[in-house]
Design a protein around this motif. Structure first.
Motif, PDB file in Angstrom:
ATOM      1  N   ALA A  81       0.799  -1.228   0.000  1.00 19.55           N
ATOM      2  CA  ALA A  81       0.000   0.000   0.000  1.00 19.55           C
ATOM      3  C   ALA A  81       0.826   1.269   0.000  1.00 19.55           C
ATOM      4  O   ALA A  81       0.332   2.325  -0.420  1.00 19.55           O
ATOM      5  CB  ALA A  81      -0.924  -0.006   1.215  1.00 19.55           C
ATOM      6  N   GLY A  82       2.089   1.205   0.455  1.00 20.15           N
ATOM      7  CA  GLY A  82       2.865   2.440   0.559  1.00 20.15           C
ATOM      8  C   GLY A  82       2.065   3.470   1.338  1.00 20.15           C
ATOM      9  O   GLY A  82       1.462   3.167   2.374  1.00 20.15           O
ATOM     10  N   GLY A 104     -10.763  -1.458   3.289  1.00 21.70           N
ATOM     11  CA  GLY A 104     -11.055  -2.291   4.455  1.00 21.70           C
ATOM     12  C   GLY A 104      -9.829  -2.598   5.285  1.00 21.70           C
ATOM     13  O   GLY A 104      -9.880  -2.623   6.517  1.00 21.70           O
ATOM     14  N   LEU A 105      -8.724  -2.825   4.604  1.00 21.49           N
ATOM     15  CA  LEU A 105      -7.454  -3.060   5.291  1.00 21.49           C
ATOM     16  C   LEU A 105      -6.319  -2.899   4.297  1.00 21.49           C
ATOM     17  O   LEU A 105      -6.534  -2.832   3.082  1.00 21.49           O
ATOM     18  CB  LEU A 105      -7.408  -4.430   5.971  1.00 21.49           C
ATOM     19  CG  LEU A 105      -7.579  -5.694   5.141  1.00 21.49           C
ATOM     20  CD1 LEU A 105      -6.294  -6.104   4.439  1.00 21.49           C
ATOM     21  CD2 LEU A 105      -8.039  -6.836   6.038  1.00 21.49           C
ATOM     22  N   ALA A 106      -5.117  -2.857   4.824  1.00 22.62           N
ATOM     23  CA  ALA A 106      -3.958  -2.648   3.956  1.00 22.62           C
ATOM     24  C   ALA A 106      -2.749  -3.367   4.532  1.00 22.62           C
ATOM     25  O   ALA A 106      -2.741  -3.780   5.697  1.00 22.62           O
ATOM     26  CB  ALA A 106      -3.673  -1.158   3.812  1.00 22.62           C
ATOM     27  N   ASN A 107      -1.749  -3.523   3.684  1.00 26.78           N
ATOM     28  CA  ASN A 107      -0.506  -4.176   4.093  1.00 26.78           C
ATOM     29  C   ASN A 107       0.678  -3.466   3.455  1.00 26.78           C
ATOM     30  O   ASN A 107       0.647  -3.106   2.283  1.00 26.78           O
ATOM     31  CB  ASN A 107      -0.526  -5.652   3.649  1.00 26.78           C
ATOM     32  CG  ASN A 107       0.859  -6.292   3.642  1.00 26.78           C
ATOM     33  OD1 ASN A 107       1.350  -6.703   2.600  1.00 26.78           O
ATOM     34  ND2 ASN A 107       1.494  -6.370   4.792  1.00 26.78           N
ATOM     35  N   ASP A 108       1.713  -3.242   4.245  1.00 25.63           N
ATOM     36  CA  ASP A 108       3.006  -2.810   3.715  1.00 25.63           C
ATOM     37  C   ASP A 108       4.067  -3.203   4.737  1.00 25.63           C
ATOM     38  O   ASP A 108       3.820  -3.214   5.941  1.00 25.63           O
ATOM     39  CB  ASP A 108       3.066  -1.306   3.447  1.00 25.63           C
ATOM     40  CG  ASP A 108       4.172  -0.956   2.464  1.00 25.63           C
ATOM     41  OD1 ASP A 108       3.886  -0.749   1.260  1.00 25.63           O
ATOM     42  OD2 ASP A 108       5.358  -0.914   2.883  1.00 25.63           O
ATOM     43  N   ILE A 109       5.251  -3.508   4.245  1.00 24.38           N
ATOM     44  CA  ILE A 109       6.320  -3.994   5.132  1.00 24.38           C
ATOM     45  C   ILE A 109       7.077  -2.858   5.809  1.00 24.38           C
ATOM     46  O   ILE A 109       7.672  -3.037   6.866  1.00 24.38           O
ATOM     47  CB  ILE A 109       7.303  -4.874   4.308  1.00 24.38           C
ATOM     48  CG1 ILE A 109       8.191  -5.705   5.212  1.00 24.38           C
ATOM     49  CG2 ILE A 109       8.115  -4.016   3.354  1.00 24.38           C
ATOM     50  CD1 ILE A 109       9.015  -6.744   4.445  1.00 24.38           C
ATOM     51  N   ASP A 110       7.016  -1.673   5.217  1.00 25.22           N
ATOM     52  CA  ASP A 110       7.928  -0.594   5.596  1.00 25.22           C
ATOM     53  C   ASP A 110       7.310   0.365   6.627  1.00 25.22           C
ATOM     54  O   ASP A 110       6.177   0.844   6.449  1.00 25.22           O
ATOM     55  CB  ASP A 110       8.299   0.178   4.320  1.00 25.22           C
ATOM     56  CG  ASP A 110       9.314   1.251   4.584  1.00 25.22           C
ATOM     57  OD1 ASP A 110      10.508   0.927   4.611  1.00 25.22           O
ATOM     58  OD2 ASP A 110       8.904   2.423   4.782  1.00 25.22           O
ATOM     59  N   ALA A 111       8.080   0.661   7.679  1.00 23.88           N
ATOM     60  CA  ALA A 111       7.542   1.480   8.773  1.00 23.88           C
ATOM     61  C   ALA A 111       7.203   2.910   8.331  1.00 23.88           C
ATOM     62  O   ALA A 111       6.177   3.468   8.730  1.00 23.88           O
ATOM     63  CB  ALA A 111       8.545   1.516   9.926  1.00 23.88           C
ATOM     64  N   MET A 112       8.072   3.498   7.496  1.00 26.54           N
ATOM     65  CA  MET A 112       7.789   4.878   7.077  1.00 26.54           C
ATOM     66  C   MET A 112       6.578   4.935   6.150  1.00 26.54           C
ATOM     67  O   MET A 112       5.762   5.856   6.222  1.00 26.54           O
ATOM     68  CB  MET A 112       9.024   5.481   6.400  1.00 26.54           C
ATOM     69  CG  MET A 112      10.104   5.841   7.407  1.00 26.54           C
ATOM     70  SD  MET A 112      11.555   6.555   6.655  1.00 26.54           S
ATOM     71  CE  MET A 112      10.942   8.159   6.219  1.00 26.54           C
ATOM     72  N   ALA A 149       4.175   2.855   6.269  1.00 27.55           N
ATOM     73  CA  ALA A 149       3.018   2.588   7.134  1.00 27.55           C
ATOM     74  C   ALA A 149       2.569   3.882   7.824  1.00 27.55           C
ATOM     75  O   ALA A 149       1.369   4.153   7.944  1.00 27.55           O
ATOM     76  CB  ALA A 149       3.363   1.516   8.159  1.00 27.55           C
ATOM     77  N   ALA A 150       3.554   4.692   8.234  1.00 24.21           N
ATOM     78  CA  ALA A 150       3.206   5.964   8.885  1.00 24.21           C
ATOM     79  C   ALA A 150       2.472   6.872   7.896  1.00 24.21           C
ATOM     80  O   ALA A 150       1.481   7.524   8.250  1.00 24.21           O
ATOM     81  CB  ALA A 150       4.470   6.638   9.405  1.00 24.21           C
ATOM     82  N   ALA A 151       2.952   6.891   6.653  1.00 17.70           N
ATOM     83  CA  ALA A 151       2.285   7.722   5.635  1.00 17.70           C
ATOM     84  C   ALA A 151       0.873   7.200   5.376  1.00 17.70           C
ATOM     85  O   ALA A 151      -0.078   7.979   5.233  1.00 17.70           O
ATOM     86  CB  ALA A 151       3.105   7.721   4.347  1.00 17.70           C
ATOM     87  N   PHE A 152       0.756   5.860   5.344  1.00 19.85           N
ATOM     88  CA  PHE A 152      -0.575   5.279   5.112  1.00 19.85           C
ATOM     89  C   PHE A 152      -1.542   5.700   6.215  1.00 19.85           C
ATOM     90  O   PHE A 152      -2.680   6.095   5.950  1.00 19.85           O
ATOM     91  CB  PHE A 152      -0.502   3.752   5.041  1.00 19.85           C
ATOM     92  CG  PHE A 152      -1.840   3.125   4.759  1.00 19.85           C
ATOM     93  CD1 PHE A 152      -2.247   2.886   3.451  1.00 19.85           C
ATOM     94  CD2 PHE A 152      -2.721   2.812   5.792  1.00 19.85           C
ATOM     95  CE1 PHE A 152      -3.504   2.351   3.182  1.00 19.85           C
ATOM     96  CE2 PHE A 152      -3.974   2.285   5.529  1.00 19.85           C
ATOM     97  CZ  PHE A 152      -4.370   2.048   4.229  1.00 19.85           C
ATOM     98  N   HIS A 180      -1.723  -3.834   8.276  1.00 17.98           N
ATOM     99  CA  HIS A 180      -0.815  -4.881   8.733  1.00 17.98           C
ATOM    100  C   HIS A 180       0.578  -4.505   8.245  1.00 17.98           C
ATOM    101  O   HIS A 180       0.869  -4.634   7.061  1.00 17.98           O
ATOM    102  CB  HIS A 180      -1.219  -6.252   8.167  1.00 17.98           C
ATOM    103  CG  HIS A 180      -2.556  -6.715   8.657  1.00 17.98           C
ATOM    104  ND1 HIS A 180      -2.703  -7.527   9.762  1.00 17.98           N
ATOM    105  CD2 HIS A 180      -3.801  -6.448   8.210  1.00 17.98           C
ATOM    106  CE1 HIS A 180      -3.986  -7.743   9.969  1.00 17.98           C
ATOM    107  NE2 HIS A 180      -4.677  -7.118   9.047  1.00 17.98           N
ATOM    108  N   GLN A 181       1.406  -4.019   9.158  1.00 14.30           N
ATOM    109  CA  GLN A 181       2.774  -3.691   8.761  1.00 14.30           C
ATOM    110  C   GLN A 181       3.598  -4.958   8.896  1.00 14.30           C
ATOM    111  O   GLN A 181       4.041  -5.336   9.989  1.00 14.30           O
ATOM    112  CB  GLN A 181       3.342  -2.577   9.634  1.00 14.30           C
ATOM    113  CG  GLN A 181       4.646  -2.029   9.059  1.00 14.30           C
ATOM    114  CD  GLN A 181       5.516  -1.399  10.108  1.00 14.30           C
ATOM    115  OE1 GLN A 181       5.036  -0.674  10.956  1.00 14.30           O
ATOM    116  NE2 GLN A 181       6.803  -1.698  10.044  1.00 14.30           N
ATOM    117  N   ALA A 182       3.781  -5.662   7.774  1.00 10.11           N
ATOM    118  CA  ALA A 182       4.422  -6.976   7.793  1.00 10.11           C
ATOM    119  C   ALA A 182       4.801  -7.364   6.381  1.00 10.11           C
ATOM    120  O   ALA A 182       4.275  -6.818   5.399  1.00 10.11           O
ATOM    121  CB  ALA A 182       3.442  -8.017   8.355  1.00 10.11           C
ATOM    122  N   ASP A 183       5.715  -8.333   6.293  1.00  7.28           N
ATOM    123  CA  ASP A 183       6.044  -8.951   5.002  1.00  7.28           C
ATOM    124  C   ASP A 183       4.796  -9.691   4.522  1.00  7.28           C
ATOM    125  O   ASP A 183       4.207 -10.477   5.270  1.00  7.28           O
ATOM    126  CB  ASP A 183       7.199  -9.935   5.225  1.00  7.28           C
ATOM    127  CG  ASP A 183       7.733 -10.501   3.913  1.00  7.28           C
ATOM    128  OD1 ASP A 183       7.037 -10.407   2.887  1.00  7.28           O
ATOM    129  OD2 ASP A 183       8.855 -11.047   3.945  1.00  7.28           O
TER     130      ASP A 183
END
Ligand SMILES: C[S@@+](CC[C@H](N)C(=O)[O-])C[C@H]1O[C@@H](n2cnc3c(N)ncnc32)[C@H](O)[C@@H]1O
Length: 204
Positions: free
Chosen positions: A24-25, A39-47, A49-52, A62-65
């Motif tokens: 999702a970036g 409904g939900l989103a996924n991205d591995i990267d913390a930054m 995830a913060a932008a999301f 879900h911040q995860a691989d």
């Protein structure tokens, strides 16, 4: 005496379709999905995830691989799964390991999840994969064929189109969109439509 009270006419608005946003970036695809709720989103990267979270407050992320997620992590049944999967191994500018590369190969982690949702009877009727046009030619064309074949094997009707942001904005940013549909009516076209079915797309 009988008093009759007529119930007021109630019109039920159509339910808003739900999209799940993978890779999702900052959630820009979701912001562009007019008419959908995310409904939900996924991205591995913390930054990212913060932008999301800034762009989509309150939406479960879900911040995860993507490889680490299971169907049980994702409750519900989406109407659309959107995947803007990593392009580094596909880009014409890179070494082009293709979908076998560690980064762009994350697409298969997404696909593994779709298969798990399917096994649980919760796969979406529509899937969109967005990536660079390099996906049309990486692996000598085998990568694009493999994505389409995986979708077709799961019973989806698959089509693709290329769009360049330059059609709307002063910036050239061609992107490939692979659209898979199952159990829903969708557009059919008898042949290539310019400019969305480019020569390289038709060749692929
Ligand atoms: C092409 S960008 C998507 C950009 C996005 N559409 C946006 O609006 O910012 C790909 C995204 O995939 C994420 N990503 C890469 N590998 C991943 C993995 N294994 N699991 C989950 N996310 C991953 C990256 O952090 C990056 O944000």
């Amino acid at each position: 005496m009988t008093i009759r009270v007529d119930a007021p006419a109630v019109s039920c608005p159509a339910p808003v379709p739900v999209a799940w946003e993978f890779f999702a970036g900052g959630g820009l695809a979701g912001l562009g999905l007019a008419g959908f709720s995310i409904g939900l989103a996924n991205d591995i990267d913390a930054m990212k995830a913060a932008a999301f979270r800034t762009n989509h407050p309150g939406i479960p992320l879900h911040q995860a691989d993507v490889w680490s997620l299971s169907a049980a992590d994702l409750p519900g049944t989406p109407d659309l799964c959107w995947a803007s999967s990593p392009c580094q191994d596909l880009s014409l500018a890179g070494a082009r390991a293709g979908l076998e590369g560690v980064r762009s190969g994350a697409f298969w982690g997404f696909w593994q999840l779709i298969q798990a949702l399917d096994a649980a009877g919760r796969a979406p009727p529509v899937i969109v994969v967005e990536n660079v046009a390099g996906l049309l030619t990486s692996g000598g064309g085998a990568d694009f064929a493999a994505v389409c074949a995986a979708m077709a094997a799961a019973g989806y009707r698959v089509g693709a189109l290329e769009m360049d942001a330059a059609l709307w904005l002063p910036q050239s940013r061609p992107r490939l969109f692979i659209v898979a549909m199952r159990g829903v009516a969708g557009p059919t076209v008898p042949g290539p439509v310019a400019p969305f079915h480019s020569r390289r797309l038709v060749a692929a």
